[in-house]
Design an enzyme around this catalytic site. Structure first.
Site, PDB file in Angstrom:
ATOM      1  N   GLU A 169       0.837  -1.195   0.000  1.00 40.45           N
ATOM      2  CA  GLU A 169       0.000   0.000   0.000  1.00 40.45           C
ATOM      3  C   GLU A 169       0.881   1.258   0.000  1.00 40.45           C
ATOM      4  O   GLU A 169       1.853   1.353   0.757  1.00 40.45           O
ATOM      5  CB  GLU A 169      -0.875  -0.050   1.262  1.00 40.45           C
ATOM      6  CG  GLU A 169      -1.791   1.116   1.487  1.00 40.45           C
ATOM      7  CD  GLU A 169      -2.587   0.954   2.785  1.00 40.45           C
ATOM      8  OE1 GLU A 169      -3.559   1.700   2.964  1.00 40.45           O
ATOM      9  OE2 GLU A 169      -2.229   0.074   3.612  1.00 40.45           O
ATOM     10  N   LYS A 198      -9.279   2.505  -2.033  1.00 39.37           N
ATOM     11  CA  LYS A 198      -9.544   1.819  -0.768  1.00 39.37           C
ATOM     12  C   LYS A 198     -10.954   2.154  -0.289  1.00 39.37           C
ATOM     13  O   LYS A 198     -11.401   3.310  -0.362  1.00 39.37           O
ATOM     14  CB  LYS A 198      -8.500   2.252   0.268  1.00 39.37           C
ATOM     15  CG  LYS A 198      -8.507   1.478   1.570  1.00 39.37           C
ATOM     16  CD  LYS A 198      -7.291   1.880   2.406  1.00 39.37           C
ATOM     17  CE  LYS A 198      -7.181   1.087   3.698  1.00 39.37           C
ATOM     18  NZ  LYS A 198      -5.930   1.424   4.426  1.00 39.37           N
ATOM     19  N   CYS A 223      -5.425  -3.197   2.249  1.00 39.50           N
ATOM     20  CA  CYS A 223      -5.177  -3.315   3.690  1.00 39.50           C
ATOM     21  C   CYS A 223      -6.436  -3.505   4.537  1.00 39.50           C
ATOM     22  O   CYS A 223      -6.965  -4.602   4.634  1.00 39.50           O
ATOM     23  CB  CYS A 223      -4.375  -2.107   4.177  1.00 39.50           C
ATOM     24  SG  CYS A 223      -3.570  -2.415   5.778  1.00 39.50           S
ATOM     25  N   TRP A 240      -9.921 -54.110  -4.390  1.00 41.62           N
ATOM     26  CA  TRP A 240      -9.067 -55.190  -3.876  1.00 41.62           C
ATOM     27  C   TRP A 240      -9.748 -55.855  -2.685  1.00 41.62           C
ATOM     28  O   TRP A 240      -9.320 -55.774  -1.537  1.00 41.62           O
ATOM     29  CB  TRP A 240      -7.684 -54.645  -3.509  1.00 41.62           C
ATOM     30  CG  TRP A 240      -6.672 -55.703  -3.189  1.00 41.62           C
ATOM     31  CD1 TRP A 240      -6.108 -55.964  -1.975  1.00 41.62           C
ATOM     32  CD2 TRP A 240      -6.082 -56.648  -4.097  1.00 41.62           C
ATOM     33  NE1 TRP A 240      -5.218 -57.001  -2.049  1.00 41.62           N
ATOM     34  CE2 TRP A 240      -5.178 -57.445  -3.352  1.00 41.62           C
ATOM     35  CE3 TRP A 240      -6.235 -56.905  -5.462  1.00 41.62           C
ATOM     36  CZ2 TRP A 240      -4.430 -58.467  -3.924  1.00 41.62           C
ATOM     37  CZ3 TRP A 240      -5.489 -57.923  -6.035  1.00 41.62           C
ATOM     38  CH2 TRP A 240      -4.596 -58.692  -5.267  1.00 41.62           C
ATOM     39  N   TYR A 245     -15.875 -59.794  -3.591  1.00 40.34           N
ATOM     40  CA  TYR A 245     -17.290 -59.444  -3.554  1.00 40.34           C
ATOM     41  C   TYR A 245     -18.056 -60.480  -2.727  1.00 40.34           C
ATOM     42  O   TYR A 245     -17.943 -61.684  -2.937  1.00 40.34           O
ATOM     43  CB  TYR A 245     -17.845 -59.398  -4.978  1.00 40.34           C
ATOM     44  CG  TYR A 245     -19.238 -58.816  -5.080  1.00 40.34           C
ATOM     45  CD1 TYR A 245     -19.441 -57.445  -5.003  1.00 40.34           C
ATOM     46  CD2 TYR A 245     -20.339 -59.648  -5.248  1.00 40.34           C
ATOM     47  CE1 TYR A 245     -20.712 -56.910  -5.111  1.00 40.34           C
ATOM     48  CE2 TYR A 245     -21.617 -59.125  -5.346  1.00 40.34           C
ATOM     49  CZ  TYR A 245     -21.795 -57.747  -5.275  1.00 40.34           C
ATOM     50  OH  TYR A 245     -23.056 -57.219  -5.370  1.00 40.34           O
TER      51      TYR A 245
END
Length: 654
Positions: free
Chosen positions: A49, A118, A177, A485, A488
């Site tokens: 700023e 600002k 800011c 992995w 079932y």
């Protein structure tokens, strides 16, 4: 590799050397820093700023000479940076009509694209800005301002968005800011209307504890606006007559601090931000879009041609940390806290189920491997929460063709150390009878041979649960579900899966956390058993051992879980393409070469798509992390979806 296609933008926050009220000196410092940042590849360069004059000029801001000198210096900066294709943001006091505004100018290749004033002017404690500056009010200010003959129509206002005309998705908004310290920052509206990056030109002084508060503020604001936030602050060369400035620069992205400067040092803080990640997160978080529809406003979009130079990325590599283990915190302290939190969530989830069905008994198949070990330890926690005797946990070990002495002994020891009831059910004879019934040769070690054992074990567990009026606790983890992995209607099935959202890479650390807890509580034998389990290769133990040692190692068959968890995280969490996931894997420093990663990436996609049917009917299990594959909790996908476009992209990367 085209980095720009992956949405990365290099950004820099700069605290230059400065002399208060010496605009010529400050201009040259800004020019030099801009060139240095550009040479480092920065596409966006944010200065503090009022950096052209210095923030601490006080009543000198009212001097016409300083005002004119600031404009002359801006024109010089624009001219001297015209060969840099970076968006450069600088701050200065600007007299407009009857007012002086605290302004951020946005420069690009010698042009001044816009001026953003600002909004919130602090006038409390050590701040006296209302003595010099006017708060921007749209109805009281012009839409354009004149800076010189060359810049006679510069867009002026807080309704400016700076957008890449090439359609990359880059949109930047600006605030100054104090704007971010208020309850309703301008950047909230900016982000809801398209800004992906917010630049804040700041002059935030230092007092004890303020740096920590500022860091939390910027991180949090970037999180709830789902943006990248660039915070560049004034440094130690400001006047110390009354205040001290530390030059605290911050680059945050959706709640994460990517980079920050060290206090009281001038220089460049540079980092790559991921615009694609932010855009994907906004699309995934549908309530963000709801806020957009209710907060639509009229913004002017100032377009410019953003140019991302691949050569800079190739020269320096990606300037941000890519965690090779996204599910596991790298800090030991943070990791310990995460493990505690995960275990509590797992245990509370199971405890609620036990209380709801008034269940006093649980059955777990204990193999001596990591997953079943974690499931048992969590179940013990849940029983403790419910005040149920751990003896009501039936730890069932079911040795068969692939069981080794090491895993068997560890399972037995762990069941006893945890105070559970150990049940041993050898299943070899039952499996042999079943294989005989279906005409399966014991000498053919195919998928049928393996699954006969897995399904027999599940039948045993289910029947013991019926016999004891209990429930079967599932042991399968998130990584196994992702890859399919599991067998079932074998180990795929249970009545409550406590590990269902725990990836394999985290399972290891959770078991290790339990080991350290046991040691601190004087349970040395439990600690030693857990450590030996951690040292045991991951295996389903469905094939006969060789010389008494495990012959079937899971990661030899499906690939390193370290890689698959990485792929899974970026695919599900952000929806990234295979090309970007592979690129991130290369940047993360994972200990595998590119071709090795490419090989297993293809297998990951193939298995992930083909195994969805197992996830479509998976048992209940609480979501405890950012990703879960339950169709009721976090992931919905047709079991017959085609993987061709993903596989084609993987194959194109060879």
């Amino acid at each position: 590799m085209n980095y720009s296609n992956f949405g990365f933008i290099r950004t820099a926050c700069v605290t230059p050397s400065l002399k208060v009220a010496d605009c010529s000196y400050n201009a040259q410092s800004i020019i030099d820093c801009s060139r240095n940042a550009w040479e480092m590849g920065a596409n966006v360069i944010v200065f503090p700023e009022l950096c052209v004059t210095g923030y601490t000029c006080q009543d000198l801001f009212l001097q016409k000479k300083l005002q004119n000198s600031a404009i002359d210096s801006v024109l010089l900066i624009a001219r001297k940076t015209s060969n840099l294709s970076s968006l450069i943001l600088i701050g200065l006091p600007l007299a407009v009509g009857p007012s002086i505004y605290n302004v951020a100018l946005v420069l690009f290749k010698g042009k001044i694209l816009g001026a953003v004033p600002k909004t919130f002017i602090p006038n409390y404690s050590e701040f006296y800005e209302k003595r010099w500056f006017t708060s921007y009010q749209k109805d009281c200010a012009p839409n354009h301002i004149r800076l010189s003959d060359d810049f006679a129509e510069v867009p002026f206002g807080t309704d400016l968005l700076f957008e890449d005309e090439n359609g990359s998705g880059f949109v930047l908004g600006c605030e100054i800011c104090e704007d971010v310290w208020v309850p309703c920052p301008p950047s909230t509206s900016l982000t809801l209307n398209g800004a992906v990056i917010i630049a804040n030109l700041s002059a935030s002084n230092e007092i004890v504890g303020k740096a920590q508060y500022r860091r939390l503020l910027v991180k949090a604001h970037s999180a709830h606006t789902i943006c990248a936030y660039l915070y560049a602050s004034a440094g130690r060369d400001e006047s110390t007559q009354d205040l001290v400035f530390g030059g605290h620069s911050l680059i945050c992205e959706n709640g994460s601090l990517l980079k920050e400067s060290k206090l009281f040092t001038n220089g460049i803080t540079i980092c790559d931000i991921d615009m694609e990640k932010l855009l994907q997160e906004r699309r995934r978080t549908t309530t963000f879009a709801q806020c957009v529809s209710s907060s639509a406003a009229s913004f002017r979009r100032i377009q410019f041609p953003l140019s991302v130079k691949e050569s800079f990325f190739r020269k320096t590599g990606l300037l941000r940390h890519i965690d090779p283990h996204p599910f596991v915190p790298s800090s030991k302290t943070e990791r310990s806290e995460r493990c505690y939190e995960v275990v509590q969530l797992q245990a509370e989830g199971l405890a609620k189920r036990l209380r709801h069905i008034n269940c006093q008994s649980a059955v777990i198949g204990l193999s001596g491997g990591l997953d079943s070990t974690l499931a048992l330890l969590v179940t013990c926690k849940a029983f403790d929460l419910c005040g149920i005797d751990r003896k009501n946990i039936r730890s069932v070990t079911m040795p068969c063709f692939g069981t080794t002495d090491r895993t068997y002994n560890n399972a037995v020891s762990l069941a006893n150390e945890c105070g559970t009831t150990l049940i041993e059910v050898p299943i070899a004879q039952s499996v042999r009878q079943h294989m005989k019934d279906i005409g399966q040769s014991e000498d053919v070690h195919d998928v049928t041979y393996e699954n006969c054992q897995a399904r027999e074990r599940t039948q045993v567990l289910m029947d013991i649960a019926n016999k004891t009026n209990g429930i079967v606790i599932g042991t399968g983890d998130l990584s196994e579900l992702a890859l399919g992995w599991c067998t079932y209607n074998g180990d795929h099935m249970s009545m409550y899966g406590v590990n269902s959202s725990i990836p394999k890479t985290l399972v290891r650390y959770l078991v290790d956390w339990f080991a350290e807890e046991a040691l601190q509580n004087g349970q040395e034998k439990t600690h030693d058993v857990l450590k030996d389990i951690l040292d045991t290769p991951v295996s389903p133990e469905l094939l006969p051992p060789k010389d008494g040692v495990i012959s079937q190692k899971t990661e030899d068959l499906v690939g390193p879980y370290e890689l698959h968890d990485f792929f899974l995280y970026y695919m599900l969490r952000f929806g990234f393409s295979p090309a970007k996931i592979l690129f991130l894997a290369d940047c993360a420093g994972l200990p595998y070469d590119h071709d090795f990663k490419l090989k297993w990436l293809r297998i990951f996609y193939r298995r992930f798509f083909s195994q969805q049917f197992k996830r479509s009917c998976m048992p209940d299990g609480a979501k405890v992390g950012t990703i879960n594959l339950s169709p009721r909790g976090d992931w919905r996908m047709p079991s017959d979806a085609c993987s061709s476009i993903w596989i084609e992209e993987v194959d194109s990367l060879k």
